[in-house]
Design a protein around this motif. Structure first.
Motif, PDB file in Angstrom:
ATOM      1  N   TYR A 105      15.924  -4.468  -8.330  1.00  0.00           N
ATOM      2  CA  TYR A 105      16.498  -5.798  -8.193  1.00  0.00           C
ATOM      3  C   TYR A 105      17.480  -5.828  -7.024  1.00  0.00           C
ATOM      4  O   TYR A 105      17.914  -4.802  -6.523  1.00  0.00           O
ATOM      5  N   ASP A 106      17.845  -7.034  -6.622  1.00  0.00           N
ATOM      6  CA  ASP A 106      18.798  -7.226  -5.532  1.00  0.00           C
ATOM      7  C   ASP A 106      20.204  -7.277  -6.111  1.00  0.00           C
ATOM      8  O   ASP A 106      20.539  -8.214  -6.854  1.00  0.00           O
ATOM      9  N   PRO A 107      21.069  -6.305  -5.813  1.00  0.00           N
ATOM     10  CA  PRO A 107      22.424  -6.292  -6.383  1.00  0.00           C
ATOM     11  C   PRO A 107      23.294  -7.454  -5.922  1.00  0.00           C
ATOM     12  O   PRO A 107      24.356  -7.681  -6.479  1.00  0.00           O
ATOM     13  N   MET A 108      22.830  -8.174  -4.915  1.00  0.00           N
ATOM     14  CA  MET A 108      23.566  -9.354  -4.462  1.00  0.00           C
ATOM     15  C   MET A 108      23.172 -10.606  -5.246  1.00  0.00           C
ATOM     16  O   MET A 108      23.779 -11.658  -5.090  1.00  0.00           O
ATOM     17  N   LYS A 109      22.179 -10.478  -6.100  1.00  0.00           N
ATOM     18  CA  LYS A 109      21.722 -11.640  -6.867  1.00  0.00           C
ATOM     19  C   LYS A 109      21.928 -11.491  -8.371  1.00  0.00           C
ATOM     20  O   LYS A 109      21.903 -12.486  -9.103  1.00  0.00           O
ATOM     21  N   GLY A 110      22.099 -10.262  -8.846  1.00  0.00           N
ATOM     22  CA  GLY A 110      22.282 -10.069 -10.280  1.00  0.00           C
ATOM     23  C   GLY A 110      22.427  -8.599 -10.628  1.00  0.00           C
ATOM     24  O   GLY A 110      22.437  -7.737  -9.750  1.00  0.00           O
ATOM     25  N   TYR A 118      17.690  -7.694 -16.678  1.00  0.00           N
ATOM     26  CA  TYR A 118      18.303  -8.200 -15.451  1.00  0.00           C
ATOM     27  C   TYR A 118      18.830  -9.617 -15.682  1.00  0.00           C
ATOM     28  O   TYR A 118      18.125 -10.480 -16.213  1.00  0.00           O
ATOM     29  N   VAL A 119      20.089  -9.856 -15.292  1.00  0.00           N
ATOM     30  CA  VAL A 119      20.707 -11.180 -15.431  1.00  0.00           C
ATOM     31  C   VAL A 119      21.217 -11.618 -14.067  1.00  0.00           C
ATOM     32  O   VAL A 119      22.007 -10.904 -13.436  1.00  0.00           O
ATOM     33  N   GLU A 120      20.768 -12.765 -13.622  1.00  0.00           N
ATOM     34  CA  GLU A 120      21.168 -13.257 -12.302  1.00  0.00           C
ATOM     35  C   GLU A 120      22.613 -13.744 -12.306  1.00  0.00           C
ATOM     36  O   GLU A 120      23.108 -14.262 -13.316  1.00  0.00           O
ATOM     37  N   PHE A 121      23.276 -13.574 -11.157  1.00  0.00           N
ATOM     38  CA  PHE A 121      24.612 -14.126 -10.985  1.00  0.00           C
ATOM     39  C   PHE A 121      24.507 -15.631 -10.723  1.00  0.00           C
ATOM     40  O   PHE A 121      23.502 -16.100 -10.175  1.00  0.00           O
ATOM     41  N   PRO A 122      25.555 -16.385 -11.076  1.00  0.00           N
ATOM     42  CA  PRO A 122      25.547 -17.819 -10.734  1.00  0.00           C
ATOM     43  C   PRO A 122      25.527 -18.003  -9.215  1.00  0.00           C
ATOM     44  O   PRO A 122      26.026 -17.153  -8.472  1.00  0.00           O
ATOM     45  N   GLU A 123      24.952 -19.087  -8.774  1.00  0.00           N
ATOM     46  CA  GLU A 123      24.921 -19.359  -7.335  1.00  0.00           C
ATOM     47  C   GLU A 123      26.342 -19.543  -6.814  1.00  0.00           C
ATOM     48  O   GLU A 123      27.190 -20.138  -7.467  1.00  0.00           O
ATOM     49  N   TYR A 124      26.574 -19.025  -5.619  1.00  0.00           N
ATOM     50  CA  TYR A 124      27.906 -19.074  -5.020  1.00  0.00           C
ATOM     51  C   TYR A 124      27.744 -19.079  -3.505  1.00  0.00           C
ATOM     52  O   TYR A 124      27.045 -18.228  -2.940  1.00  0.00           O
ATOM     53  N   ARG A 192      29.598  -9.214 -10.450  1.00  0.00           N
ATOM     54  CA  ARG A 192      29.436 -10.581  -9.932  1.00  0.00           C
ATOM     55  C   ARG A 192      30.605 -10.943  -9.034  1.00  0.00           C
ATOM     56  O   ARG A 192      30.432 -11.504  -7.946  1.00  0.00           O
ATOM     57  N   TYR A 193      31.808 -10.581  -9.475  1.00  0.00           N
ATOM     58  CA  TYR A 193      33.006 -10.893  -8.697  1.00  0.00           C
ATOM     59  C   TYR A 193      33.004 -10.151  -7.358  1.00  0.00           C
ATOM     60  O   TYR A 193      33.356 -10.717  -6.318  1.00  0.00           O
ATOM     61  N   ALA A 194      32.599  -8.896  -7.373  1.00  0.00           N
ATOM     62  CA  ALA A 194      32.519  -8.115  -6.132  1.00  0.00           C
ATOM     63  C   ALA A 194      31.518  -8.749  -5.169  1.00  0.00           C
ATOM     64  O   ALA A 194      31.753  -8.806  -3.953  1.00  0.00           O
ATOM     65  N   ARG A 195      30.383  -9.234  -5.713  1.00  0.00           N
ATOM     66  CA  ARG A 195      29.390  -9.918  -4.875  1.00  0.00           C
ATOM     67  C   ARG A 195      29.989 -11.186  -4.268  1.00  0.00           C
ATOM     68  O   ARG A 195      29.831 -11.469  -3.070  1.00  0.00           O
ATOM     69  N   ASP A 196      30.705 -11.952  -5.102  1.00  0.00           N
ATOM     70  CA  ASP A 196      31.310 -13.196  -4.618  1.00  0.00           C
ATOM     71  C   ASP A 196      32.342 -12.923  -3.535  1.00  0.00           C
ATOM     72  O   ASP A 196      32.489 -13.702  -2.582  1.00  0.00           O
TER      73      ASP A 196
END
Length: 212
Positions: A105-110, A118-124, A192-196
């Motif tokens: 999976y893409d760690p920038m998406k979930g 796998y759980v996707e991150f909210p769009e940001y 998720r926060y680190a991605r944001d």
């Protein structure tokens, strides 16, 4: 766990039986070697006697045959010993765990959630500062606040302290296996926060991030 112990005991017993059988074979080979050695010694005496009487050809051939038989028996003994050592080595070597699968999976998406899926991150889009990541207790409160409010009398549902006290009491009494679910959600939210933070810094040209 009991099945693993039982399997190890069965494997150990089977190996011991194999070793016993090999030891019997080795004893038989060693007994044969002793007989051959005695025959070789007797042959040597015949050769010496024959040499003195001028008749060494025939006993010499007999000695050669005995020597060849002894060599074959010695080789068989060596092969049995090697087999025993090989089996013992295999028994002692720990089984290597299978290699872990690489994430697909893409760690920038979930990321992986508590249930292993796998759980996707909210769009940001980085236009506003990222929301702080929530700890395990906060994760529990977010998911259970409504049901706690509904369990209270109507006149207490708007009392924030009453609701929070109820949530805290429920959290303290929650079994560890259920708490671990919210800890995993906290871990997911931290990623998720680190991605944001990465998106926010890129959007603002390296703005004032709060990555942890």
């Amino acid at each position: 766990r009991l099945e693993r112990i039982k399997k190890r005991q069965t494997d150990k017993k089977a190996l011991e039986e194999k070793v016993d059988a090999i030891e019997q074979q080795m004893k038989a080979i060693q007994a044969r070697l002793r007989e051959i050695n005695r025959g070789t010694t007797a042959g040597s005496l015949v050769i010496s006697s024959g040499s003195m009487n001028g008749g060494a050809s025939k006993p010499a051939a007999r000695t050669s045959a005995s020597s060849g038989t002894a060599s074959s028996a010695a080789a068989a003994t060596a092969a049995v010993s090697t087999s025993v050592e090989s089996n013992a080595t295999k028994e002692q070597q720990p089984t290597k765990p299978p290699p872990k699968d690489e994430p697909t999976y893409d760690p920038m998406k979930g990321d992986i959630g508590p249930d292993g899926k796998y759980v996707e991150f909210p769009e940001y889009d980085g236009s506003a500062e990222p929301k702080e990541c929530k700890k395990s207790f906060t994760q529990f409160c977010v998911r259970n606040r409504r049901s706690v409010k509904e369990s209270l009398p109507p006149e207490q549902r708007k009392e924030k302290k009453t609701v929070n006290d109820k949530l805290r009491t429920l959290w303290i009494g929650l079994p560890e296996d259920e708490k671990s679910v919210y800890r995993k959600w906290a871990s997911w939210d931290k990623k998720r926060y680190a991605r944001d933070e990465i998106i926010y810094k890129k959007a603002t040209g390296g703005g004032n991030g709060h990555a942890k």
